[in-house]
Design a protein around this motif. Structure first.
Motif, PDB file in Angstrom:
ATOM      1  N   SER A  81      -4.544  10.464  -0.693  1.00 53.58           N
ATOM      2  CA  SER A  81      -4.887  10.868  -1.993  1.00 53.58           C
ATOM      3  C   SER A  81      -3.569  11.734  -2.474  1.00 53.58           C
ATOM      4  O   SER A  81      -3.328  12.001  -3.502  1.00 53.58           O
TER       5      SER A  81
ATOM      6  N   THR B 211      -6.682   5.760 -10.283  1.00 51.55           N
ATOM      7  CA  THR B 211      -6.614   4.686 -11.089  1.00 51.55           C
ATOM      8  C   THR B 211      -7.234   5.095 -12.572  1.00 51.55           C
ATOM      9  O   THR B 211      -7.122   4.344 -13.720  1.00 51.55           O
TER      10      THR B 211
ATOM     11  N   GLU C  95      -2.494   0.281  -7.187  1.00 51.83           N
ATOM     12  CA  GLU C  95      -2.577   1.787  -7.178  1.00 51.83           C
ATOM     13  C   GLU C  95      -2.798   2.225  -5.725  1.00 51.83           C
ATOM     14  O   GLU C  95      -3.090   3.235  -5.372  1.00 51.83           O
ATOM     15  N   ASP C  96      -3.217   1.087  -4.838  1.00 53.50           N
ATOM     16  CA  ASP C  96      -3.929   1.368  -3.561  1.00 53.50           C
ATOM     17  C   ASP C  96      -2.704   2.090  -2.710  1.00 53.50           C
ATOM     18  O   ASP C  96      -1.623   1.773  -2.778  1.00 53.50           O
ATOM     19  N   GLY C  97      -3.181   3.046  -1.961  1.00 52.45           N
ATOM     20  CA  GLY C  97      -2.453   3.991  -1.400  1.00 52.45           C
ATOM     21  C   GLY C  97      -3.325   4.461   0.007  1.00 52.45           C
ATOM     22  O   GLY C  97      -4.507   4.501   0.283  1.00 52.45           O
ATOM     23  N   GLU C  98      -2.361   4.860   0.789  1.00 56.51           N
ATOM     24  CA  GLU C  98      -2.975   5.421   2.218  1.00 56.51           C
ATOM     25  C   GLU C  98      -3.703   6.896   2.156  1.00 56.51           C
ATOM     26  O   GLU C  98      -4.636   6.851   2.505  1.00 56.51           O
TER      27      GLU C  98
ATOM     28  N   THR D  27       0.842  -1.047  -0.055  1.00 57.96           N
ATOM     29  CA  THR D  27      -0.194   0.173  -0.007  1.00 57.96           C
ATOM     30  C   THR D  27       0.896   1.192   0.093  1.00 57.96           C
ATOM     31  O   THR D  27       1.886   1.438   0.924  1.00 57.96           O
ATOM     32  N   TRP D  28       0.910   2.036  -1.116  1.00 61.73           N
ATOM     33  CA  TRP D  28       1.827   3.317  -1.130  1.00 61.73           C
ATOM     34  C   TRP D  28       1.247   4.304  -0.293  1.00 61.73           C
ATOM     35  O   TRP D  28       0.188   4.280   0.311  1.00 61.73           O
TER      36      TRP D  28
ATOM     37  N   THR E  28       1.144   7.422  -0.978  1.00 68.45           N
ATOM     38  CA  THR E  28       0.204   8.121  -1.773  1.00 68.45           C
ATOM     39  C   THR E  28      -0.070   7.274  -2.761  1.00 68.45           C
ATOM     40  O   THR E  28       0.556   6.844  -3.571  1.00 68.45           O
ATOM     41  N   LYS E  29      -1.728   7.283  -3.062  1.00 68.89           N
ATOM     42  CA  LYS E  29      -2.339   6.430  -4.112  1.00 68.89           C
ATOM     43  C   LYS E  29      -2.130   6.962  -5.417  1.00 68.89           C
ATOM     44  O   LYS E  29      -1.965   8.094  -5.484  1.00 68.89           O
TER      45      LYS E  29
END
Length: 416
Positions: A369, A221, A364-367, A214-215, A217-218
């Motif tokens: 935006s 998509t 793309e998932d991240g903590e 999980t990045w 920063t996402k």
């Protein structure tokens, strides 16, 4: 240890010198000290856990280099920590001669050996605790109906929380039990560890790992699209490429290795470091040979936070491999012939199989935006562009301890 001298010039990181081999560095440092040159230890390595992590990670870089050289035209993905854990546990059952062989392979000869196994327990807690997304499984599997000395059982469980498995002789039941155990240890993420049960098992080391990153920063998509990935000068394929035109990352350029280095943060204190050759035709061997715990740590300290136009492929990599042939070509070769494991059993036994499976997902998932507003990035007069659109090396590392979690040579991101 030789520390690279790093200069920031027009936003490019130049690294004129580097660490080639951890053991060589330590010996050189010792020689220097004997000559009256005292080198100050990096504060990062004053922690016993971090020093141990550097040692087992250097085993991982060595193992990766060996496997990569055997498969020069194919992708490689390893999570060496799972195998290092099984190997370190196995050393508890080794006589002095064999223990020395394992210690040298794991670079324990540079540590306080009396504290290694207790410290390893702390390292396991730090890297693969129950709350972590990184799921790792390590096991020692012994030949059928072997009588094991109780002292080895208790030591292994105390320091490594590892339970031995002796085969029953029923191939299907043994295979099912091993696969079920790996599935349980990885919380259902690795459904099948092995397709078939190998024959003539004496000692089988099993190492498996799963990680879905999980990045911090996402990625948007909506910006993910099929783009060109250059396999070589003549061949191009379409891959799903994530993009961020306003990314903040840590960046540098290594003039000796002729590669761009970028580091992106993931959650849980993990970072992904990309080594991208400037030309698609470039041989990555020189980059691979430079990789040690010390070199990666030094690079990590010197990369500069910048704004960049970023694109990189979505990754869903699944790598399953029997590594006994690879390990036979390392300094562990004697474990397959005439080792001393009399602390495990009175019956002569030897290493016969090494099985590994690694699964890595980066989407793309991240903590959040947008980047953390507290991050200060250098504003350059020209944009940094970092497009991972050709073969590259990837290192996933635990930032707190420096542990190498995954390492991959990605020649074609569509599959491993």
């Amino acid at each position: 240890m030789q520390i690279p001298v790093v200069l920031l010039f027009l936003g490019l990181l130049t690294v004129p010198g580097r660490s080639q081999n951890a053991a060589t560095e330590q010996n050189s440092a010792t020689d220097g000290a004997n000559a009256g040159e005292v080198e100050e230890e990096d504060p990062f390595y004053k922690s016993p856990v971090n020093k141990l992590a550097a040692a087992v990670s250097n085993f991982g870089y060595d193992l990766y280099r060996q496997q990569s050289s055997r498969t020069a035209t194919a992708n490689v993905l390893l999570s060496p920590f799972s195998l290092a854990t099984a190997l370190s546990g196995l050393s508890l059952g080794a006589g002095e001669r064999t223990e020395d062989v394992i210690s040298r392979a794991l670079f324990y000869d540079l540590l306080n050996k009396a504290e290694v196994h207790n410290t390893y327990k702390d390292l396991l807690t730090s890297v693969t605790g129950p709350e972590k997304s990184m799921k790792s499984a390590s096991r020692i599997i012994l030949e059928k109906r072997l009588r094991v000395k109780p002292g080895f059982h208790s030591q292994l469980e105390k320091s490594y929380k590892m339970r031995l498995r002796a085969l029953s002789g029923n191939t299907q039941l043994d295979l099912q039990e091993i696969n079920n155990w790996v599935r349980q240890q990885t919380k259902g993420r690795i459904m099948r560890f092995m397709k078939d049960m190998p024959t003539d098992v004496s000692i089988l080391l099993a190492g498996a790992a799963y990680f879905k990153g999980t990045w911090k920063t996402k990625f948007d998509t909506k910006k993910t699209a099929l783009q060109d990935f250059h396999l070589d000068e003549d061949r191009t394929v379409k891959v799903s490429m994530m993009s961020d035109p306003k990314a903040i990352l840590r960046y540098g350029f290594d003039s000796e290795l002729n590669c761009k280095i970028a580091q992106l943060p993931l959650t849980e204190g993990i970072s992904a470091m990309f080594f991208l050759p400037t030309k698609v035709t470039q041989n990555m061997t020189l980059i691979e040979e430079s990789l040690t715990s010390e070199f990666v740590h030094d690079v990590d300290k010197e990369l500069k936070t910048v704004h960049a136009v970023l694109s990189l492929p979505k990754l869903k990599l699944n790598y399953e491999e029997a590594l006994d042939s690879t390990i036979k070509e390392t300094r562990l070769q004697s474990l397959f012939t005439s080792p001393d494991f009399t602390k495990i059993s009175a019956k002569p036994i030897k290493l016969s199989h090494v099985q590994h499976k690694a699964i890595l997902e980066l989407s793309e998932d991240g903590e959040r935006s947008t980047p953390n507003p507290g991050v200060n990035a250098a504003r350059l007069t020209f944009p940094i562009e970092y497009h991972v659109d050709r073969p590259f090396l990837l290192v996933l590392r635990d930032d707190t301890t420096g542990t190498l979690l995954f390492i991959g040579k990605i020649l074609d991101p569509r599959s491993v």
